[in-house]
Write a protein that holds these residues in place. Structure first.
Motif, mmCIF file in Angstrom:
data_model
loop_
_atom_site.group_PDB
_atom_site.id
_atom_site.type_symbol
_atom_site.label_atom_id
_atom_site.label_comp_id
_atom_site.label_asym_id
_atom_site.label_seq_id
_atom_site.Cartn_x
_atom_site.Cartn_y
_atom_site.Cartn_z
ATOM 1 N N GLN A 8 52.826 83.255 -25.874
ATOM 2 C CA GLN A 8 53.832 82.633 -24.822
ATOM 3 C C GLN A 8 55.309 82.706 -24.959
ATOM 4 O OE1 GLN A 8 51.716 83.037 -22.188
ATOM 5 N NE2 GLN A 8 50.098 82.937 -23.156
ATOM 6 N N PRO A 9 55.693 82.004 -25.948
ATOM 7 C CA PRO A 9 57.266 81.861 -26.262
ATOM 8 C C PRO A 9 57.543 83.181 -26.822
ATOM 9 C CG PRO A 9 55.978 80.392 -27.762
ATOM 10 C CD PRO A 9 54.802 80.853 -26.698
ATOM 11 N N SER A 10 56.858 84.117 -27.419
ATOM 12 C CA SER A 10 57.502 85.349 -27.810
ATOM 13 C C SER A 10 57.414 86.593 -26.725
ATOM 14 C CB SER A 10 56.433 85.677 -29.132
ATOM 15 O OG SER A 10 55.226 85.849 -28.711
ATOM 16 N N THR A 11 56.670 86.335 -25.634
ATOM 17 C CA THR A 11 56.714 87.363 -24.727
ATOM 18 C C THR A 11 57.115 86.873 -23.477
ATOM 19 O OG1 THR A 11 54.479 87.046 -24.365
ATOM 20 C CG2 THR A 11 54.799 88.339 -26.479
ATOM 21 N N GLN A 12 57.092 85.739 -23.067
ATOM 22 C CA GLN A 12 57.365 85.452 -21.807
ATOM 23 C C GLN A 12 58.744 84.916 -21.582
ATOM 24 O OE1 GLN A 12 55.241 85.227 -19.121
ATOM 25 N NE2 GLN A 12 53.126 84.727 -19.710
ATOM 26 N N PRO A 13 59.233 84.918 -20.375
ATOM 27 C CA PRO A 13 60.790 84.484 -20.097
ATOM 28 C C PRO A 13 60.697 82.968 -20.260
ATOM 29 C CG PRO A 13 60.057 86.080 -18.265
ATOM 30 C CD PRO A 13 58.947 85.751 -19.100
ATOM 31 N N GLU A 14 61.876 82.254 -20.673
ATOM 32 C CA GLU A 14 61.823 80.944 -20.958
ATOM 33 C C GLU A 14 61.534 80.103 -19.433
ATOM 34 O OE1 GLU A 14 64.802 79.196 -24.181
ATOM 35 O OE2 GLU A 14 65.708 80.315 -22.688
ATOM 36 N N ALA A 15 62.257 80.607 -18.512
ATOM 37 C CA ALA A 15 61.782 80.011 -17.173
ATOM 38 C C ALA A 15 60.302 79.782 -16.784
ATOM 39 C CB ALA A 15 62.836 80.711 -16.176
ATOM 40 N N LYS A 16 59.781 80.821 -17.272
ATOM 41 C CA LYS A 16 58.194 80.729 -16.854
ATOM 42 C C LYS A 16 57.709 79.611 -17.666
ATOM 43 C CE LYS A 16 57.521 85.469 -14.779
ATOM 44 N NZ LYS A 16 56.396 86.450 -14.768
ATOM 45 N N LEU A 17 58.065 79.282 -18.861
ATOM 46 C CA LEU A 17 57.047 78.611 -19.682
ATOM 47 C C LEU A 17 57.120 76.939 -19.151
ATOM 48 C CD1 LEU A 17 58.139 79.642 -23.398
ATOM 49 C CD2 LEU A 17 56.085 80.024 -21.831
ATOM 50 N N LEU A 49 48.569 90.570 -38.615
ATOM 51 C CA LEU A 49 49.764 91.265 -39.069
ATOM 52 C C LEU A 49 50.539 90.596 -40.325
ATOM 53 C CD1 LEU A 49 51.548 91.792 -35.549
ATOM 54 C CD2 LEU A 49 50.598 93.499 -37.108
ATOM 55 N N PRO A 50 50.992 91.501 -41.179
ATOM 56 C CA PRO A 50 51.381 91.071 -42.601
ATOM 57 C C PRO A 50 52.544 90.196 -42.210
ATOM 58 C CG PRO A 50 51.078 93.410 -42.520
ATOM 59 C CD PRO A 50 50.784 93.220 -41.204
ATOM 60 N N GLU A 51 53.269 90.175 -41.179
ATOM 61 C CA GLU A 51 54.351 89.080 -41.079
ATOM 62 C C GLU A 51 53.650 87.913 -40.472
ATOM 63 O OE1 GLU A 51 54.717 92.274 -37.425
ATOM 64 O OE2 GLU A 51 54.283 92.399 -39.449
ATOM 65 N N GLU A 52 52.503 87.746 -40.326
ATOM 66 C CA GLU A 52 52.006 86.505 -39.782
ATOM 67 C C GLU A 52 51.412 85.663 -40.904
ATOM 68 O OE1 GLU A 52 50.920 87.564 -34.920
ATOM 69 O OE2 GLU A 52 49.679 88.496 -36.604
ATOM 70 N N GLN A 53 51.711 85.987 -42.195
ATOM 71 C CA GLN A 53 51.047 85.577 -43.174
ATOM 72 C C GLN A 53 50.912 84.079 -43.543
ATOM 73 O OE1 GLN A 53 49.271 87.733 -45.816
ATOM 74 N NE2 GLN A 53 48.963 85.794 -46.814
ATOM 75 N N GLU A 54 52.114 83.378 -42.965
ATOM 76 C CA GLU A 54 52.144 81.944 -43.139
ATOM 77 C C GLU A 54 51.118 81.283 -42.164
ATOM 78 O OE1 GLU A 54 55.359 78.328 -42.243
ATOM 79 O OE2 GLU A 54 56.024 80.559 -42.713
ATOM 80 N N ASP A 55 51.099 81.840 -40.960
ATOM 81 C CA ASP A 55 50.087 81.243 -40.130
ATOM 82 C C ASP A 55 48.566 81.622 -40.387
ATOM 83 O OD1 ASP A 55 51.621 80.022 -38.283
ATOM 84 O OD2 ASP A 55 51.591 81.487 -36.640
ATOM 85 N N PRO A 71 58.674 88.391 -30.831
ATOM 86 C CA PRO A 71 57.015 88.685 -31.290
ATOM 87 C C PRO A 71 56.899 88.945 -32.937
ATOM 88 C CG PRO A 71 57.780 89.821 -29.397
ATOM 89 C CD PRO A 71 59.119 89.379 -29.947
ATOM 90 N N PRO A 72 55.746 88.490 -33.326
ATOM 91 C CA PRO A 72 54.475 88.036 -32.670
ATOM 92 C C PRO A 72 54.618 86.794 -32.556
ATOM 93 C CG PRO A 72 54.041 88.442 -35.123
ATOM 94 C CD PRO A 72 55.307 88.987 -34.652
ATOM 95 N N GLY A 73 55.529 85.863 -32.889
ATOM 96 C CA GLY A 73 55.427 84.504 -32.488
ATOM 97 C C GLY A 73 54.910 83.656 -33.603
ATOM 98 N N TRP A 74 55.302 82.488 -34.174
ATOM 99 C CA TRP A 74 54.689 81.507 -35.230
ATOM 100 C C TRP A 74 54.441 80.031 -34.604
ATOM 101 C CZ3 TRP A 74 58.260 85.496 -35.475
ATOM 102 C CH2 TRP A 74 57.721 86.464 -36.477
ATOM 103 N N THR A 75 53.317 79.674 -34.813
ATOM 104 C CA THR A 75 52.797 78.130 -34.497
ATOM 105 C C THR A 75 53.921 77.384 -34.827
ATOM 106 O OG1 THR A 75 50.464 79.254 -34.826
ATOM 107 C CG2 THR A 75 50.684 76.835 -34.405
ATOM 108 N N ASN A 97 36.798 90.482 -31.474
ATOM 109 C CA ASN A 97 38.166 91.385 -31.103
ATOM 110 C C ASN A 97 38.949 90.658 -30.229
ATOM 111 O OD1 ASN A 97 37.370 94.030 -31.985
ATOM 112 N ND2 ASN A 97 35.652 93.870 -30.846
ATOM 113 N N ASN A 98 39.795 89.824 -31.066
ATOM 114 C CA ASN A 98 40.624 88.870 -30.369
ATOM 115 C C ASN A 98 42.089 89.467 -30.441
ATOM 116 O OD1 ASN A 98 41.796 86.087 -29.500
ATOM 117 N ND2 ASN A 98 42.643 86.272 -31.447
ATOM 118 N N ALA A 99 42.631 90.331 -31.286
ATOM 119 C CA ALA A 99 43.998 90.473 -31.448
ATOM 120 C C ALA A 99 44.549 91.167 -29.962
ATOM 121 C CB ALA A 99 43.993 91.645 -32.358
ATOM 122 N N GLY A 100 45.644 90.681 -29.566
ATOM 123 C CA GLY A 100 46.260 91.137 -28.383
ATOM 124 C C GLY A 100 47.843 91.152 -28.341
ATOM 125 N N PHE A 101 48.408 92.000 -27.381
ATOM 126 C CA PHE A 101 49.778 91.876 -27.221
ATOM 127 C C PHE A 101 50.174 92.001 -25.703
ATOM 128 C CE2 PHE A 101 54.000 93.736 -27.252
ATOM 129 C CZ PHE A 101 54.672 92.945 -27.601
#
Length: 286
Positions: free
Chosen positions: A229-238, A72-78, A14-18, A125-129
């Motif tokens: 999704q890839p940053s919070t879900q198990p691989e099998a569910k994806l 989030l600051p770590e999402e600067q590139e996105d 998390p938070p994941g990158w595009t 208000n879109n931010a979510g986790f």
């Protein structure tokens, strides 16, 4: 769009990158065409760096709005990539990094956006986790509960309270809910609870702000292919993500953005408030 092939197994922190996603989501970059529905409007989109937030920012810009993007600051590139698309549409993009789980940061955000843009007309208000990588309810930690509730619910309240200083008659507040408010997954108990609360808050806030001429609505997306999704879900569910919908596939962020445009547009939704609009691939929202 036809039924999709399975998404390849993949996982991020998390938070994941595009850019690390396979396939990269479609935010409407090549397809969304505006028609001036938000000409001259100023919008703040929290979580606007990627996913649904990026798609909304692009659509708003192509409809004529200037856009402030919280992330989030770590999402600067996105966030920079989102800003590039907004500017390519000929609109102003303002980047406002900060962790909205900190009350002072959340409350400062609308004022920063209004100051940079020269006012504020639309709040998204879109931010979510969420976090679904757990076996059972007993595995949920206090730190995880805090992060989910503070990101999804506390921050929404803090940002909205502060935004009301700047929003005037004709303004629009749009909250991002979820199909999880109606069909909760056991692995997302805390997340689903916040989305049900957001639905309730939307209806109550619409009643309070209606006399001030401010409309309040929500969009309830179904399974949408975003970095969450890839940053919070198990691989099998994806590998089967979204295939349980009547349309047989996950949605793309660019397919959700028009719902936000509709609710933001005074020409299209001037008499729409206290509504939760589902974009779910056919899953019922009631």
């Amino acid at each position: 769009m036809a039924e999709q092939d399975a998404f390849p197994p993949q996982q991020q922190d998390p938070p994941g990158w595009t850019g690390q996603m396979d396939p990269v989501p479609d935010h409407g970059e090549q397809t969304y065409r505006g028609s001036g529905k938000l000409e001259g409007k100023n919008a703040l989109v929290t979580g606007g760096d990627s996913g649904i937030g990026r798609a909304v920012a692009i659509a708003f810009a192509r409809e004529g709005a200037d856009v402030a993007i919280g992330y989030l600051p770590e999402e600067q590139e996105d966030a920079e990539e989102t800003a590039r698309w907004v500017r390519e549409a000929g609109r102003t993009a303002v980047l406002l990094p900060g962790d909205l789980t900190e009350e002072s940061v959340a409350r400062a955000l609308p004022g920063q956006a209004a100051g940079e843009l020269g006012g504020l007309d639309v709040l998204v208000n879109n931010a979510g986790f969420q976090m679904a990588r757990r076996e059972s309810f007993e595995d949920v930690t206090t730190d995880e509960i805090d992060r989910v509730l503070k990101t999804n619910l506390y921050a929404l309240m803090w940002v909205t309270q502060a935004a009301l200083e700047h929003l005037r008659e004709g303004a629009s507040i749009i909250n991002n809910s979820s199909i999880q408010a109606y069909q909760p997954s056991t692995s997302l108990l805390d997340y689903a609870s916040t989305k049900a609360a957001i639905n309730n808050l939307t209806v109550n806030l619409a009643a309070e702000l209606g006399p001030r001429g401010i409309r309040v609505n929500a969009v309830a997306p179904g399974p949408i292919w975003t970095p969450l999704q890839p940053s919070t879900q198990p691989e099998a569910k994806l590998t089967s993500f979204g295939q349980d919908t009547p349309l047989g596939r996950a949605g793309q962020p660019g397919e959700v953005a028009p719902a936000f445009v509709f609710l933001a547009s005074p020409a299209d939704s001037s008499y729409v408030s206290a509504t939760v609009l589902g974009v779910t691939g056919g899953k019922p929202v009631f």
